[in-house]
Motif scaffolding. Structure first.
Motif, short mmCIF file in Angstrom:
data_model
loop_
_atom_site.label_atom_id
_atom_site.label_comp_id
_atom_site.label_asym_id
_atom_site.label_seq_id
_atom_site.Cartn_x
_atom_site.Cartn_y
_atom_site.Cartn_z
N GLU A 1 31.01 90.17 52.13
CA GLU A 1 30.68 88.88 51.76
C GLU A 1 31.77 88.01 50.70
OE1 GLU A 1 27.05 85.83 50.40
OE2 GLU A 1 26.62 88.03 50.73
N LYS A 2 32.02 88.63 49.66
CA LYS A 2 32.80 88.20 48.63
C LYS A 2 34.19 88.82 48.91
CE LYS A 2 29.48 87.18 44.91
NZ LYS A 2 29.03 87.47 43.52
N ASN A 3 35.08 88.18 49.63
CA ASN A 3 36.34 88.61 50.31
C ASN A 3 37.56 88.00 49.98
OD1 ASN A 3 36.29 86.23 51.88
ND2 ASN A 3 35.00 87.31 53.48
N PHE A 4 37.71 87.27 48.76
CA PHE A 4 38.75 86.19 48.29
C PHE A 4 39.99 87.13 48.46
CE2 PHE A 4 41.53 85.08 44.89
CZ PHE A 4 42.15 83.88 45.76
N LYS A 5 40.00 88.46 47.84
CA LYS A 5 41.09 89.23 47.72
C LYS A 5 41.66 89.55 49.09
CE LYS A 5 39.99 91.91 43.48
NZ LYS A 5 39.74 93.24 42.89
N LEU A 6 40.96 89.71 49.99
CA LEU A 6 41.37 90.15 51.46
C LEU A 6 41.95 88.79 51.97
CD1 LEU A 6 38.39 92.23 52.50
CD2 LEU A 6 40.57 93.07 51.69
N LYS A 7 41.20 87.65 51.83
CA LYS A 7 41.85 86.24 52.49
C LYS A 7 43.18 86.06 51.77
CE LYS A 7 37.51 84.14 53.89
NZ LYS A 7 36.35 83.11 53.73
N PHE A 8 43.27 86.27 50.64
CA PHE A 8 44.49 85.88 50.06
C PHE A 8 45.68 86.93 50.34
CE2 PHE A 8 47.62 85.79 46.47
CZ PHE A 8 47.81 84.49 46.37
N GLU B 1 45.99 77.97 56.92
CA GLU B 1 44.69 77.78 57.34
C GLU B 1 43.55 78.85 56.38
OE1 GLU B 1 42.76 79.16 61.49
OE2 GLU B 1 44.47 77.71 61.51
N THR B 2 44.36 79.97 56.21
CA THR B 2 43.51 80.96 55.78
C THR B 2 43.18 80.63 54.20
OG1 THR B 2 44.44 82.59 57.11
CG2 THR B 2 43.58 83.50 55.08
N LEU B 3 44.23 80.20 53.38
CA LEU B 3 43.88 79.70 52.31
C LEU B 3 42.91 78.70 51.99
CD1 LEU B 3 47.50 79.93 50.66
CD2 LEU B 3 45.81 81.53 50.02
N LYS B 4 43.00 77.51 52.89
CA LYS B 4 42.15 76.54 52.68
C LYS B 4 40.78 76.95 53.31
CE LYS B 4 45.36 72.64 53.36
NZ LYS B 4 45.92 71.55 54.33
N ALA B 5 40.47 77.71 53.96
CA ALA B 5 39.31 78.41 54.39
C ALA B 5 38.60 79.08 53.13
CB ALA B 5 39.33 79.49 55.54
N ALA B 6 39.45 79.93 52.50
CA ALA B 6 38.91 80.43 51.46
C ALA B 6 38.51 79.50 50.26
CB ALA B 6 40.11 81.25 50.53
N MET B 7 38.87 78.13 50.44
CA MET B 7 38.43 77.19 49.33
C MET B 7 37.31 76.57 49.86
SD MET B 7 41.77 75.51 47.38
CE MET B 7 42.42 74.84 48.81
N SER B 8 36.62 76.86 51.00
CA SER B 8 35.74 75.94 51.59
C SER B 8 34.44 76.27 50.96
CB SER B 8 35.50 76.36 53.18
OG SER B 8 35.28 77.64 53.17
N ASN C 1 32.07 80.07 46.41
CA ASN C 1 31.87 80.45 45.11
C ASN C 1 32.96 81.14 44.26
OD1 ASN C 1 29.32 79.54 45.52
ND2 ASN C 1 28.53 81.28 46.10
N LEU C 2 33.98 80.48 44.45
CA LEU C 2 35.40 81.08 44.04
C LEU C 2 35.55 80.59 42.33
CD1 LEU C 2 38.07 80.19 46.41
CD2 LEU C 2 36.84 82.31 46.43
N SER C 3 35.94 81.78 41.82
CA SER C 3 36.42 81.56 40.25
C SER C 3 37.36 80.55 39.89
CB SER C 3 36.47 82.95 39.77
OG SER C 3 37.72 83.34 40.13
N LYS C 4 37.35 79.96 38.69
CA LYS C 4 38.41 79.10 38.48
C LYS C 4 39.86 79.84 38.62
CE LYS C 4 40.33 76.53 34.50
NZ LYS C 4 40.00 76.02 33.14
#
Length: 661
Positions: free
Chosen positions: A297-304, A321-328, A332-335
């Protein structure tokens, strides 16, 4: 004693106890205990603060100095550790642990005799000191006194010192004596005494590999995975072993087992994906990242990481597209995560020459993180491309103020000063940077270029010749020399330098490409084409070589087949690097040569907007506009192409055409 006197006595006693418990000794002990706990948790930054607090209370607190030294050792700062350890034994010569650490550092630095002195000092004070005993054994091994070392270490083990290091040292002594069986026997005894010692298992695996026994090595590596199931590097190492021994199926099986053992571990997924990517199996790396994103679920590193993979394989739209999806919403991304995404998007749009969007994302980063070096560097690069020297200077100044040792930042600051017509300042920047880092290859190369641009060819050449004296195989320095001679109009010396690249590295395209560029400027297209054909033969997967060859064929074409081949080469280059504007220019120019002026104009105008001062783009656009009947626009484009003193192929035609208008 009266009741009043009793109460007074009790109050005094309590006050005394409270004061004692909160006095300097108690405080320093509290700091030391907290620091030790943090040290055990590997939180070295906080532990360091606690030990320093203890030393502030008692500047002669030897134990705190020793623990500070241990932190420095953990962080690889051995010189600082050595100084702290010397301070420790100065305050407390009886601190044998500190004496031992000094002995280890001396041994590592090759000061074998001094290390032996420390070992003997320790053993004189405590003949049964385990670490002192092993240090002396290590000294014997280092001195290559093999028989003495083996006898001494076997006696130490017999006396009850059964630490892993004892067996490792004994095995090392046997190996120096070319006795592999003795080494194996020592290590097997060691693993029996220390079944959880990864170092012994690793040494056994290494020994088996030396003997060519891959299956035996794999067995010990499997044991390492069992001993430390959370250390996934062991599994990756086993997969690497199978890969290197041409057993890819076993390698993939190990990686699948790793994922199955910790399916929710993002870092493990990254390791496995990285394994495939470094082996050139991009599709498997991509699949691992996508599977991880679906499973976690918390997969920011993988998307990046997936966005980076897309960017590095020229699928920039998918990266964005992948980066923008990560920001959607909902992620709950950290700063720091948001800053990282915006920074990357700014860089991507900069590469795509979409300067407005790049600047927007860079500004977002600076808003959240005002001193962010990457964002200021990106903005500086944007202003360089826009031709705005003063603003570029301000941005790169911010970069170098924050990180004065960032060589690329200093180089870009110098470029910004040059753009602002501040050549003396550019030289000052680079000279000061070189003074601070005299061995920096890139700073020295940049300084030589700026000196050459200021017609100080003697000093520029001197710098490059000194660099070649240190590394005669540095092909880029030969290229720099050739470029310098070419700019100065000494084409024969330039040609000699580029031929030297070919002589030293006949299978590398660089020499052929540089010679082709030199011949193009001189209008010797047949020579240029011959060099590029050789370069293309050696590296058909270089977009630059394919694009340059396409351009030359288009310029020297005599029939439709030549132009068709040129267009095919240019389109191949486009698939390899879709966002490179010079490829679009080549395709547009070939369409011009084929008589499709409208298509040429449409293609070249798109890249000219992003690079309005590019001489070649303006020249090609102007010629296409003229053929398309847009005379006024053609005149403006040709004027722009000739605005600088830059030499380019076709400059004479641009001048003549403009005169005719």
């Amino acid at each position: 004693m009266s009741k009043r006197s009793t109460r007074l006595f009790l109050m005094v006693a309590i006050t005394f106890l409270v004061t004692a418990c909160s006095g300097p000794e108690a405080k320093k002990a509290k700091f030391f205990k907290k620091g030790s706990t943090l040290y055990e948790k590997a939180d070295f930054a906080k532990a360091r603060l606690e030990f320093k607090n203890a030393i502030q209370i008692d500047p002669k607190y030897a134990d705190a100095y020793r623990m500070l030294a241990m932190i420095e050792i953990k962080e690889g700062k051995l010189k600082a550790a050595y100084g702290l350890l010397l301070k420790t034994v100065e305050l407390n010569p009886e601190d044998l642990d500190a004496q031992y650490q000094i002995g280890k550092l001396l041994l590592g630095a090759g000061e074998i005799d001094k290390s032996l002195e420390k070992a003997e000092l320790i053993l004189k004070k405590n003949a049964k000191h385990k670490d002192g005993t092993l240090l002396k054994g290590a000294v014997y091994v280092a001195k290559k006194q093999i028989s003495t070392a083996i006898q001494y270490l076997e006696a130490a083990i017999a006396s009850g010192i059964t630490d892993a290091d004892a067996y490792l040292l004994l095995a090392s002594a046997h190996l120096q004596n070319n006795n592999a069986n003795g080494a194996e026997e020592a290590l097997l005894k060691g693993t029996a005494a220390n079944p959880k010692s990864v170092n012994i298992l690793m040494s056994l695996a290494d020994l088996k590999l030396r003997q060519g026994k891959v299956d035996d090595a794999a067995k010990f590596m499997r044991q390492m995975m069992v001993v430390e199931p959370k250390e996934h590097k062991h599994g990756i190492a086993l997969a690497q072993l199978y890969w290197e021994t041409k057993q890819p199926d076993k390698s993939k099986t190990v990686l699948k087992e790793l994922i199955a053992s910790s399916p929710q571990d993002q870092d493990l997924r990254l390791l496995v994906a990285g394994f495939y990517i470094t082996k050139g199996i991009m599709e498997d790396g991509e699949a691992q990242l996508k599977e991880g994103i679906a499973a976690i679920e918390k997969n920011f590193k993988l998307k990046f990481a997936l966005s980076e993979l897309y960017a590095n394989t020229n699928r920039v739209d998918l990266a964005i597209e992948t980066l923008k999806a990560a920001m959607s919403k909902g992620n709950n991304l950290s700063k720091p995560d948001l800053v990282q995404i915006n920074t990357t998007l700014a860089k991507i749009y900069l590469v795509r020459k979409d300067l407005a969007t790049a600047e927007k994302y860079a500004d977002e980063v600076i808003k959240e993180s005002p001193k962010n070096i990457d964002a200021h560097f990106t903005k500086g690069s944007i202003y360089l491309q826009k031709g705005d020297g003063p603003k570029a200077v301000a941005e790169f100044r911010a970069v170098t103020t924050e990180n004065p040792k960032f060589a690329t930042g200093q180089i870009k600051l110098a470029e910004a000063h040059l753009l602002s017509k501040e050549a003396p300042l550019a030289l000052d920047v680079l000279k000061n940077a070189v003074k601070a880092d005299p061995e920096s290859r890139e700073l020295l190369r940049s300084l030589s270029r700026v000196l050459a641009a200021q017609n100080d060819l003697k000093q520029a050449e001197e710098i490059l010749r000194k660099m070649l004296a240190k590394n005669p195989k540095d092909l880029e320095i030969y290229s720099d020399l050739g470029d310098m001679y070419a700019r100065a109009g000494d084409l024969k010396r330039a040609e000699a330098q580029f031929n030297e690249i070919k002589r030293k590295a006949p299978d590398v395209p660089a020499g052929y490409v540089k010679l082709s560029e030199l011949y193009i400027v001189q209008g010797q297209l047949s020579k240029a084409a011959a060099e590029l054909e050789q370069a293309y033969k050696r590296n058909p997967n270089s977009w630059r070589v394919a694009n340059d060859l396409a351009f030359i064929i288009g310029e020297s074409s005599r029939n439709a087949n030549d132009l068709d081949r040129a267009l095919s080469l240019a389109k191949k280059a486009k698939t390899m690097n879709p966002d490179e504007p010079s490829i679009t220019d080549t395709i547009g120019w070939i369409h011009y040569k084929k008589g499709d002026f409208k298509q040429a104009m449409e293609l070249i105008s798109k890249i000219q907007v992003a690079s309005p001062n590019n001489s070649v783009f303006n020249y090609h656009l102007g010629m296409a506009q003229l053929k398309a009947g847009k005379t006024a626009e053609a005149k403006e484009s040709l004027k722009k192409s000739l605005a600088s003193k830059e030499r380019f192929f076709g400059k004479e035609e641009a001048e003549q055409t403009l005169k005719s208008l």
